[in-house]
Design a protein around this motif. Sequence first.
Motif, short mmCIF file in Angstrom:
data_model
loop_
_atom_site.label_atom_id
_atom_site.label_comp_id
_atom_site.label_asym_id
_atom_site.label_seq_id
_atom_site.Cartn_x
_atom_site.Cartn_y
_atom_site.Cartn_z
N ALA A 165 49.09 27.45 29.44
CA ALA A 165 49.44 29.22 28.98
C ALA A 165 49.61 30.26 30.17
O ALA A 165 48.69 30.35 30.97
N LEU A 166 50.88 31.02 30.15
CA LEU A 166 50.87 32.15 31.09
C LEU A 166 50.83 33.14 30.90
O LEU A 166 51.26 33.66 29.30
N VAL A 167 50.08 33.65 31.00
CA VAL A 167 49.34 34.89 30.71
C VAL A 167 49.83 36.30 31.00
O VAL A 167 49.51 36.36 32.96
N GLU A 168 50.40 37.25 30.51
CA GLU A 168 51.20 38.29 32.27
C GLU A 168 50.30 39.79 32.01
O GLU A 168 49.57 39.48 30.70
N VAL A 169 49.95 40.17 33.05
CA VAL A 169 49.07 41.42 32.63
C VAL A 169 49.54 42.85 33.37
O VAL A 169 50.71 42.46 34.48
N ASP A 170 49.90 43.53 32.31
CA ASP A 170 50.50 44.98 33.28
C ASP A 170 50.03 45.80 33.08
O ASP A 170 48.96 46.23 32.15
N LEU A 171 49.59 46.11 34.88
CA LEU A 171 48.86 46.48 35.60
C LEU A 171 49.22 48.28 35.84
O LEU A 171 50.72 48.14 35.76
N TRP A 201 46.60 53.44 45.29
CA TRP A 201 46.30 53.47 43.37
C TRP A 201 46.44 52.40 43.81
O TRP A 201 45.63 51.39 42.37
N PRO A 202 47.53 50.71 43.29
CA PRO A 202 47.96 49.54 42.42
C PRO A 202 46.55 48.84 43.46
O PRO A 202 46.18 48.43 42.35
N GLY A 203 46.18 49.05 44.22
CA GLY A 203 45.30 47.77 44.70
C GLY A 203 43.87 48.73 44.06
O GLY A 203 42.77 47.40 43.71
N ILE A 204 43.24 49.31 43.71
CA ILE A 204 42.43 49.93 43.24
C ILE A 204 42.40 49.75 41.68
O ILE A 204 41.33 49.04 41.06
N VAL A 205 43.83 50.01 40.92
CA VAL A 205 43.47 49.28 39.55
C VAL A 205 43.33 47.77 39.39
O VAL A 205 42.78 47.76 38.88
N LYS A 206 43.80 47.00 40.10
CA LYS A 206 43.75 45.48 40.67
C LYS A 206 42.80 45.19 40.80
O LYS A 206 41.69 43.73 40.37
N LEU A 207 41.44 45.75 41.10
CA LEU A 207 40.51 45.34 41.54
C LEU A 207 39.21 45.47 40.87
O LEU A 207 38.36 45.00 40.07
N LEU A 208 39.30 47.20 39.81
CA LEU A 208 39.21 47.73 38.52
C LEU A 208 38.58 46.54 37.70
O LEU A 208 38.25 46.06 36.89
#
Length: 217
Positions: free
Chosen positions: A16-22, A31-38
């Motif tokens: 199963a492939l699950v896409e995640v929209d951040l 900001w993108p790095g911080i969001v991915k970490l959280l």
Amino acid sequence: GHLLPKCSPSDASRVALVEVDLPALKTNLAWPGIVKLLWRYFVFPFRALKHRPTVVVTTANVLSPLFSLLRIPTVLCVHNLTPFHSPQWYAPSTLGARVRNWALQRLTILAAKQATRVIAFSEYSQELLAPHAGKEKIAVIYHGSPNSASCWRGDSSNTFLLVSHYFPYKRIEIAIRAVARFIQLTGSRDVRLIVQGRRYDDAYVNELEALVRSLKI
């Protein structure tokens, strides 16, 4: 992707492939790095729990402690060892980069301690991680090995390719010495080493060039 056609229908039904929209804030590069970490720390463990995994394998340097609380076994694959060579071999030029390196080192050490098992991709990587995770928990698994059905024997090329930027922690001098050793053992000077990467560290490049001259290759 080339492996998917070889899967039987019963195997494919288990994938199963699950896409995640951040959320992304383009005006702030951090900001993108911080969001991915959280997300990896506080959301991913519960998303994984929903799929009832036997084990979670991650190629990021971070691993949420929630996996331990949820009793989900984890395997941590550590690729980025740059923080372990800063500032001795690699000194970031900006304060933000230095803070990022320090934080990534602490997060990697914490993840290695918490993981059920750790995969290092070289014995050198294992040595760096062993003081933090215990050598008995770290398995060395190389990135690849020859296909026994069509083993390359060197008769179709005289070129060794190393894809790497010029940073001291990349240990390019090992490859240079290996070429010199190859020439010594075979007597053939019709070989060459191509290092494909950017010359980020001029002092290191100068050291490598001096090594090449001293080895007379």
